[in-house]
Design an enzyme around this catalytic site. Structure first.
Site, PDB file in Angstrom:
ATOM      1  N   THR A 165       0.832  -1.193   0.000  1.00 28.79           N
ATOM      2  CA  THR A 165       0.000   0.000   0.000  1.00 28.79           C
ATOM      3  C   THR A 165       0.871   1.249   0.000  1.00 28.79           C
ATOM      4  OG1 THR A 165      -1.938   1.023   1.000  1.00 28.79           O
ATOM      5  CG2 THR A 165      -0.411  -0.017   2.528  1.00 28.79           C
ATOM      6  N   LYS A 182       3.364   1.329  -3.906  1.00 30.12           N
ATOM      7  CA  LYS A 182       2.730   0.554  -4.988  1.00 30.12           C
ATOM      8  C   LYS A 182       3.474   0.637  -6.317  1.00 30.12           C
ATOM      9  CE  LYS A 182      -2.052   0.703  -3.303  1.00 30.12           C
ATOM     10  NZ  LYS A 182      -3.444   1.007  -3.625  1.00 30.12           N
ATOM     11  N   ALA A 225      -7.181  11.402 -10.521  1.00 34.83           N
ATOM     12  CA  ALA A 225      -6.265  10.855 -11.538  1.00 34.83           C
ATOM     13  C   ALA A 225      -5.030  10.265 -10.867  1.00 34.83           C
ATOM     14  CB  ALA A 225      -5.881  11.951 -12.529  1.00 34.83           C
TER      15      ALA A 225
HETATM   16  P1  NAP Z   1      -3.494   9.683  -5.016  1.00 37.11           P
HETATM   17  O1  NAP Z   1      -2.634   8.919  -5.974  1.00 37.11           O
HETATM   18  O2  NAP Z   1      -2.859  10.637  -4.051  1.00 37.11           O
HETATM   19  O3  NAP Z   1      -4.571  10.521  -5.931  1.00 37.11           O
HETATM   20  C1  NAP Z   1      -5.497  11.363  -5.341  1.00 37.11           C
HETATM   21  C2  NAP Z   1      -6.310  12.105  -6.446  1.00 37.11           C
HETATM   22  O4  NAP Z   1      -7.280  12.892  -5.756  1.00 37.11           O
HETATM   23  C3  NAP Z   1      -5.488  13.061  -7.313  1.00 37.11           C
HETATM   24  O5  NAP Z   1      -5.912  12.976  -8.652  1.00 37.11           O
HETATM   25  C4  NAP Z   1      -5.843  14.450  -6.750  1.00 37.11           C
HETATM   26  O6  NAP Z   1      -5.952  15.469  -7.718  1.00 37.11           O
HETATM   27  C5  NAP Z   1      -7.229  14.248  -6.202  1.00 37.11           C
HETATM   28  N1  NAP Z   1      -7.468  15.150  -5.071  1.00 37.11           N
HETATM   29  C6  NAP Z   1      -6.844  15.116  -3.848  1.00 37.11           C
HETATM   30  N2  NAP Z   1      -7.325  16.101  -3.073  1.00 37.11           N
HETATM   31  C7  NAP Z   1      -8.253  16.774  -3.817  1.00 37.11           C
HETATM   32  C8  NAP Z   1      -9.090  17.902  -3.567  1.00 37.11           C
HETATM   33  N3  NAP Z   1      -9.062  18.556  -2.391  1.00 37.11           N
HETATM   34  N4  NAP Z   1      -9.923  18.326  -4.559  1.00 37.11           N
HETATM   35  C9  NAP Z   1      -9.959  17.693  -5.769  1.00 37.11           C
HETATM   36  N5  NAP Z   1      -9.176  16.612  -6.065  1.00 37.11           N
HETATM   37  C10 NAP Z   1      -8.344  16.168  -5.096  1.00 37.11           C
HETATM   38  O7  NAP Z   1      -4.372   8.703  -4.141  1.00 37.11           O
HETATM   39  P2  NAP Z   1      -4.892   7.200  -4.502  1.00 37.11           P
HETATM   40  O8  NAP Z   1      -3.844   6.212  -4.153  1.00 37.11           O
HETATM   41  O9  NAP Z   1      -5.439   7.217  -5.876  1.00 37.11           O
HETATM   42  O10 NAP Z   1      -6.070   7.004  -3.405  1.00 37.11           O
HETATM   43  C11 NAP Z   1      -7.196   7.865  -3.419  1.00 37.11           C
HETATM   44  C12 NAP Z   1      -8.184   7.476  -2.325  1.00 37.11           C
HETATM   45  O11 NAP Z   1      -8.707   6.175  -2.575  1.00 37.11           O
HETATM   46  C13 NAP Z   1      -7.597   7.416  -0.920  1.00 37.11           C
HETATM   47  O12 NAP Z   1      -8.541   8.014  -0.054  1.00 37.11           O
HETATM   48  C14 NAP Z   1      -7.463   5.917  -0.643  1.00 37.11           C
HETATM   49  O13 NAP Z   1      -7.589   5.635   0.743  1.00 37.11           O
HETATM   50  C15 NAP Z   1      -8.655   5.364  -1.408  1.00 37.11           C
HETATM   51  N6  NAP Z   1      -8.489   3.954  -1.846  1.00 37.11           N
HETATM   52  C16 NAP Z   1      -9.481   3.060  -1.539  1.00 37.11           C
HETATM   53  C17 NAP Z   1      -9.381   1.742  -1.962  1.00 37.11           C
HETATM   54  C18 NAP Z   1     -10.475   0.737  -1.615  1.00 37.11           C
HETATM   55  O14 NAP Z   1     -10.235  -0.471  -1.756  1.00 37.11           O
HETATM   56  N7  NAP Z   1     -11.661   1.167  -1.239  1.00 37.11           N
HETATM   57  C19 NAP Z   1      -8.265   1.311  -2.712  1.00 37.11           C
HETATM   58  C20 NAP Z   1      -7.282   2.265  -3.041  1.00 37.11           C
HETATM   59  C21 NAP Z   1      -7.407   3.597  -2.599  1.00 37.11           C
HETATM   60  P3  NAP Z   1      -4.684  16.232  -8.354  1.00 37.11           P
HETATM   61  O15 NAP Z   1      -4.217  15.357  -9.488  1.00 37.11           O
HETATM   62  O16 NAP Z   1      -5.254  17.518  -8.796  1.00 37.11           O
HETATM   63  O17 NAP Z   1      -3.670  16.375  -7.250  1.00 37.11           O
END
Ligand code: NAP
Length: 269
Positions: A65, A69, A129
């Site tokens: 995690t 990753k 994204a």
């Molecule tokens: P990440 O790589 O950091 O990507 C986060 C995305 O969210 C980026 O595109 C970012 O936009 C956007 N973002 C962040 N803050 C924002 C805001 N205030 N307003 C608008 N857009 C915003 O994170 P990730 O690994 O993809 O994970 C994302 C979420 O999914 C986390 O909360 C994680 O815990 C959850 N998750 C859940 C599972 C599950 O099995 N349920 C699995 C994986 C992840 P920018 O490109 O503009 O920065």
């Protein structure tokens, strides 16, 4: 079950990792099917050293995690095609010292969606994204879904859209998309910022399928508002449990007791 000298060791590598629900989910599953295995949370700062320890200690499988990753990939012996395309690994299996990497986030999201809707030919807006959006986007494209990446930063959004053969849409233009399925992959709505939400309620229409991959809280503001607007909703635990079920089956060769694993996670959320 009491651990003995035959107990197979599994774990999650991340940093931080103390909040992870993977140990309770996998240990409940192991115990339910009478599998002699134990799953622990390892706070890993150096992923190269972490991967060496899989071989050194004969750890049978790990979940990977944040923040490892992507970085973990170069230390593995082989990569599944889907993990290669996505560019991220969240699952490792150790087969007699050969370490193979997979991406079960993609399969977990597709299974969670498929419980509630067809994907093929449907217009799906993915908000975000980052790593999760990338895994889910590839999964939906491979199921012949029609995807739009909706992101705050245009450069990241456009890059992901180009990589998966999707269109890009700025967050401010989301209402013009006319999505049948909408998926939040940003951390908006997650504890402690539970009042935040990726889109205003007026864009949620009756009949839409709205999935939020945030699972803390289980019912995010987005899901509450979607429910009130007459949408079908899917919470983040569904994806989490299905991605865990894929890992479980890969590691044990047994059918995952999905309901037992879900209940174990729900008790903790
Ligand atoms: P990440 O790589 O950091 O990507 C986060 C995305 O969210 C980026 O595109 C970012 O936009 C956007 N973002 C962040 N803050 C924002 C805001 N205030 N307003 C608008 N857009 C915003 O994170 P990730 O690994 O993809 O994970 C994302 C979420 O999914 C986390 O909360 C994680 O815990 C959850 N998750 C859940 C599972 C599950 O099995 N349920 C699995 C994986 C992840 P920018 O490109 O503009 O920065």
């Amino acid at each position: 079950m009491i651990a003995d000298s035959h107990t197979a060791l599994y774990g999650v590598f991340g940093d931080p990792v103390s909040h992870s629900l993977s140990p309770v989910m996998h240990n409940s599953g192991f115990s339910h099917i009478g599998y002699n295995g134990v799953y622990l949370a390892f706070r890993v700062k150096d992923i190269a050293a972490g991967v060496s320890s899989i071989k050194a200690l004969d750890i049978r499988g790990v979940s990977v995690t944040i923040p490892h990753k992507v970085a973990v990939m170069e230390f593995l012996d082989e990569l599944d095609d889907m993990a290669k395309q996505i560019g991220a690994v969240n699952t490792v299996i150790n087969r007699d010292g050969i370490l193979s990497g997979y991406n079960s986030d993609c399969l977990g999201a597709i299974s969670a969606l498929a419980e509630k809707t067809d994907i093929r030919g449907k217009k799906t807006g993915i908000i975000g994204a980052g790593g999760a959006a990338r895994a889910i986007g590839f999964g939906i494209r491979s199921e012949r879904g029609n995807v739009a990446i909706v992101n705050r930063s245009a450069d990241k959004g456009e890059k992901l859209a180009a990589d998966i053969g999707a269109e890009f849409c700025p967050l401010s233009d989301i209402e013009k998309l006319g999505c049948e399925i909408l998926i939040n992959t940003t951390p908006l709505g997650m504890t402690p910022n539970i009042e935040t939400t990726p889109i205003p309620i007026r864009y949620l229409e009756k009949g839409m399928v709205v999935m939020d991959i945030v699972y803390n809280p289980l019912k995010t503001r987005l899901l509450k508002e979607a429910e009130a607007a007459g949408c079908t909703t899917i919470d983040g635990v569904a994806m989490f449990v299905y991605q865990g079920a894929f890992q479980f089956e890969l590691w044990t060769g047994e059918k995952a007791p999905v309901e037992v694993m879900r209940e174990a996670v729900m008790r903790e959320t």
